[in-house]
Design a protein around this motif. Structure first.
Motif, PDB file in Angstrom:
ATOM      1  N   GLN A 206      49.156  47.296  22.225  1.00  0.00           N
ATOM      2  CA  GLN A 206      48.971  45.716  22.311  1.00  0.00           C
ATOM      3  C   GLN A 206      49.636  45.329  23.629  1.00  0.00           C
ATOM      4  OE1 GLN A 206      48.560  43.490  19.042  1.00  0.00           O
ATOM      5  NE2 GLN A 206      47.697  41.844  20.116  1.00  0.00           N
ATOM      6  N   VAL A 207      51.046  45.373  23.374  1.00  0.00           N
ATOM      7  CA  VAL A 207      51.846  44.585  24.708  1.00  0.00           C
ATOM      8  C   VAL A 207      51.507  45.419  26.381  1.00  0.00           C
ATOM      9  CG1 VAL A 207      53.671  44.698  25.678  1.00  0.00           C
ATOM     10  CG2 VAL A 207      53.981  44.195  22.892  1.00  0.00           C
ATOM     11  N   ALA A 208      51.274  47.385  26.024  1.00  0.00           N
ATOM     12  CA  ALA A 208      50.822  47.774  27.153  1.00  0.00           C
ATOM     13  C   ALA A 208      49.783  47.745  27.753  1.00  0.00           C
ATOM     14  CB  ALA A 208      50.598  49.401  26.165  1.00  0.00           C
ATOM     15  N   THR A 209      48.481  47.222  26.859  1.00  0.00           N
ATOM     16  CA  THR A 209      47.558  46.424  27.219  1.00  0.00           C
ATOM     17  C   THR A 209      47.205  45.143  27.164  1.00  0.00           C
ATOM     18  OG1 THR A 209      46.382  47.884  25.839  1.00  0.00           O
ATOM     19  CG2 THR A 209      44.822  45.969  26.485  1.00  0.00           C
ATOM     20  N   MET A 216      46.328  43.199  36.618  1.00  0.00           N
ATOM     21  CA  MET A 216      45.247  43.204  37.306  1.00  0.00           C
ATOM     22  C   MET A 216      44.686  41.801  37.162  1.00  0.00           C
ATOM     23  SD  MET A 216      42.640  45.648  34.534  1.00  0.00           S
ATOM     24  CE  MET A 216      41.142  45.357  36.098  1.00  0.00           C
ATOM     25  N   LEU A 217      44.861  41.145  36.911  1.00  0.00           N
ATOM     26  CA  LEU A 217      44.726  39.276  36.619  1.00  0.00           C
ATOM     27  C   LEU A 217      45.644  38.882  37.905  1.00  0.00           C
ATOM     28  CD1 LEU A 217      44.175  37.630  33.552  1.00  0.00           C
ATOM     29  CD2 LEU A 217      42.959  38.583  34.848  1.00  0.00           C
ATOM     30  N   PHE A 218      46.775  39.537  38.440  1.00  0.00           N
ATOM     31  CA  PHE A 218      47.960  39.239  39.376  1.00  0.00           C
ATOM     32  C   PHE A 218      47.095  40.100  39.988  1.00  0.00           C
ATOM     33  CE2 PHE A 218      51.513  41.016  41.801  1.00  0.00           C
ATOM     34  CZ  PHE A 218      52.009  39.572  42.036  1.00  0.00           C
ATOM     35  N   LEU A 219      46.530  41.195  40.513  1.00  0.00           N
ATOM     36  CA  LEU A 219      46.580  41.891  42.029  1.00  0.00           C
ATOM     37  C   LEU A 219      45.282  40.652  42.534  1.00  0.00           C
ATOM     38  CD1 LEU A 219      46.111  45.523  40.722  1.00  0.00           C
ATOM     39  CD2 LEU A 219      47.946  44.073  41.634  1.00  0.00           C
ATOM     40  N   ILE A 220      44.379  40.676  41.402  1.00  0.00           N
ATOM     41  CA  ILE A 220      42.832  39.403  41.220  1.00  0.00           C
ATOM     42  C   ILE A 220      43.878  38.179  42.400  1.00  0.00           C
ATOM     43  CG2 ILE A 220      41.146  38.470  40.122  1.00  0.00           C
ATOM     44  CD1 ILE A 220      40.426  40.322  38.880  1.00  0.00           C
ATOM     45  N   VAL A 221      44.603  37.276  41.724  1.00  0.00           N
ATOM     46  CA  VAL A 221      45.156  36.176  42.405  1.00  0.00           C
ATOM     47  C   VAL A 221      46.047  35.978  43.483  1.00  0.00           C
ATOM     48  CG1 VAL A 221      46.675  34.443  41.971  1.00  0.00           C
ATOM     49  CG2 VAL A 221      45.390  35.262  40.162  1.00  0.00           C
ATOM     50  N   ILE A 222      46.043  37.637  43.841  1.00  0.00           N
ATOM     51  CA  ILE A 222      47.080  38.030  45.500  1.00  0.00           C
ATOM     52  C   ILE A 222      45.744  37.731  46.072  1.00  0.00           C
ATOM     53  CG2 ILE A 222      48.261  39.960  46.266  1.00  0.00           C
ATOM     54  CD1 ILE A 222      49.948  38.382  44.919  1.00  0.00           C
ATOM     55  N   GLY A 223      44.552  38.926  45.585  1.00  0.00           N
ATOM     56  CA  GLY A 223      43.665  39.314  46.448  1.00  0.00           C
ATOM     57  C   GLY A 223      43.202  37.912  47.318  1.00  0.00           C
ATOM     58  N   VAL A 224      42.668  37.144  45.741  1.00  0.00           N
ATOM     59  CA  VAL A 224      41.962  35.456  47.117  1.00  0.00           C
ATOM     60  C   VAL A 224      43.236  34.933  47.279  1.00  0.00           C
ATOM     61  CG1 VAL A 224      41.516  32.797  45.403  1.00  0.00           C
ATOM     62  CG2 VAL A 224      40.594  35.203  44.255  1.00  0.00           C
ATOM     63  N   VAL A 225      44.310  34.773  47.011  1.00  0.00           N
ATOM     64  CA  VAL A 225      45.097  33.967  47.744  1.00  0.00           C
ATOM     65  C   VAL A 225      45.174  34.848  49.438  1.00  0.00           C
ATOM     66  CG1 VAL A 225      47.171  33.506  48.060  1.00  0.00           C
ATOM     67  CG2 VAL A 225      46.839  32.976  46.527  1.00  0.00           C
ATOM     68  N   ALA A 226      45.271  35.632  49.150  1.00  0.00           N
ATOM     69  CA  ALA A 226      45.104  36.343  50.909  1.00  0.00           C
ATOM     70  C   ALA A 226      44.474  36.282  51.446  1.00  0.00           C
ATOM     71  CB  ALA A 226      45.401  38.406  50.851  1.00  0.00           C
ATOM     72  N   ILE A 227      42.954  36.202  51.128  1.00  0.00           N
ATOM     73  CA  ILE A 227      41.249  35.823  51.539  1.00  0.00           C
ATOM     74  C   ILE A 227      41.381  34.163  52.146  1.00  0.00           C
ATOM     75  CG2 ILE A 227      38.792  35.372  51.090  1.00  0.00           C
ATOM     76  CD1 ILE A 227      39.081  37.749  49.399  1.00  0.00           C
ATOM     77  N   ILE A 228      42.084  33.969  51.175  1.00  0.00           N
ATOM     78  CA  ILE A 228      42.750  32.045  51.425  1.00  0.00           C
ATOM     79  C   ILE A 228      43.433  32.089  52.750  1.00  0.00           C
ATOM     80  CG2 ILE A 228      43.009  29.526  51.077  1.00  0.00           C
ATOM     81  CD1 ILE A 228      42.484  30.467  48.092  1.00  0.00           C
TER      82      ILE A 228
END
Length: 255
Positions: A206-209, A216-228
């Protein structure tokens, strides 16, 4: 005594006893000349052994006399009994002499009985052939009393043994029950450890999941921040769509 009237066995035993008496007489004469306490003690021990052997031979003499009593004449039996009593008295005299020397040498008299009397004291070693009916009855009563006491002691020992056995059985039963409880507890612990191991594995999965989701959320946030950031730096870049929540570029404002 005329040896022609007695058997060879009785004559042989009497000769052996007389030899011991001569050895005892010489031994006590030698003992009086010894001054060293240790040597005196050794000499007394040797004399004591000779007296024990003499006592054994006198009993052997009595046994042979009883076996041949029916074959001998009355006078011969009377003479043999007198000879036996004479040998007993002579041995008692040596015993008394030995006690005297032992007392002087401050040694414990091991040859005496617990009562401190002579080995052939009249009340202790009076032979059955010379006892009266009353003495035989008294002796029988004493033996019966001693036997009864021995039986009572044996009963007490048996009873004590039974009690000890019962206590031992109870203790073994209690220990067996305790061991059974311990085995059951060990089984419970083993099951609990197995269950805990399964839970740990499930928790690890469960911890690994959760970590994958967070990554994945961290990558999405990084992408959004980069786009901004890119949109703010180069607002005219048409390759980047408008990001919801940001104001549109100035050229696209409504007139």
């Amino acid at each position: 005594m005329d040896l022609s009237d007695v058997s060879e066995e009785l004559a042989l035993i009497e000769g052996q006893i007389n030899d011991i008496f001569r050895a005892l007489s010489n031994g006590f004469q030698k003992l009086e000349k010894i001054k060293d306490p240790n040597r005196r003690s050794r000499q007394l021990e040797e004399l004591t052994d000779k007296m024990r052997e003499c006592k054994r031979l006198i009993k052997e003499f009595e046994r042979a006399l009883k076996e041949e009593e029916s074959q001998n004449t009355h006078n011969t039996n009377r003479m043999l009994n007198e000879t036996k009593q004479s040998m007993i008295k002579e041995l008692n005299s040596f015993v008394a002499l030995k006690k005297q020397h032992a007392s002087e040498n401050k040694r414990i008299d091991l040859f005496d009985g617990p009562g401190g009397g002579d080995v052939f004291a009249e009340e202790n070693v009076q032979l059955a052939s010379s006892m009266t009916n009353e003495q035989l009855i008294d002796s029988g009563h004493r033996m019966m009393d001693e036997t009864d006491q021995a039986i009572e002691r044996s009963k007490q020992v048996v009873e004590d043994t039974i009690n000890v056995g019962a206590e031992t059985a109870a203790a073994l039963k209690a220990q067996t029950e305790q061991m059974s409880r311990i085995v059951n507890e060990l089984d419970s612990i083993h099951f609990s450890m197995k269950r805990a191991s399964q839970l740990v594995k499930e928790l690890g999965r469960q911890v690994a999941t959760d970590r994958c989701i967070m990554a994945m959320l961290f990558l999405i946030v990084i992408g959004v921040v980069a786009i901004i950031i890119v949109k703010l730096v180069n607002p005219n870049n048409k390759d980047i769509a408008d990001i919801p929540g940001l104001p549109p570029p100035a050229s696209r404002k409504l007139l």
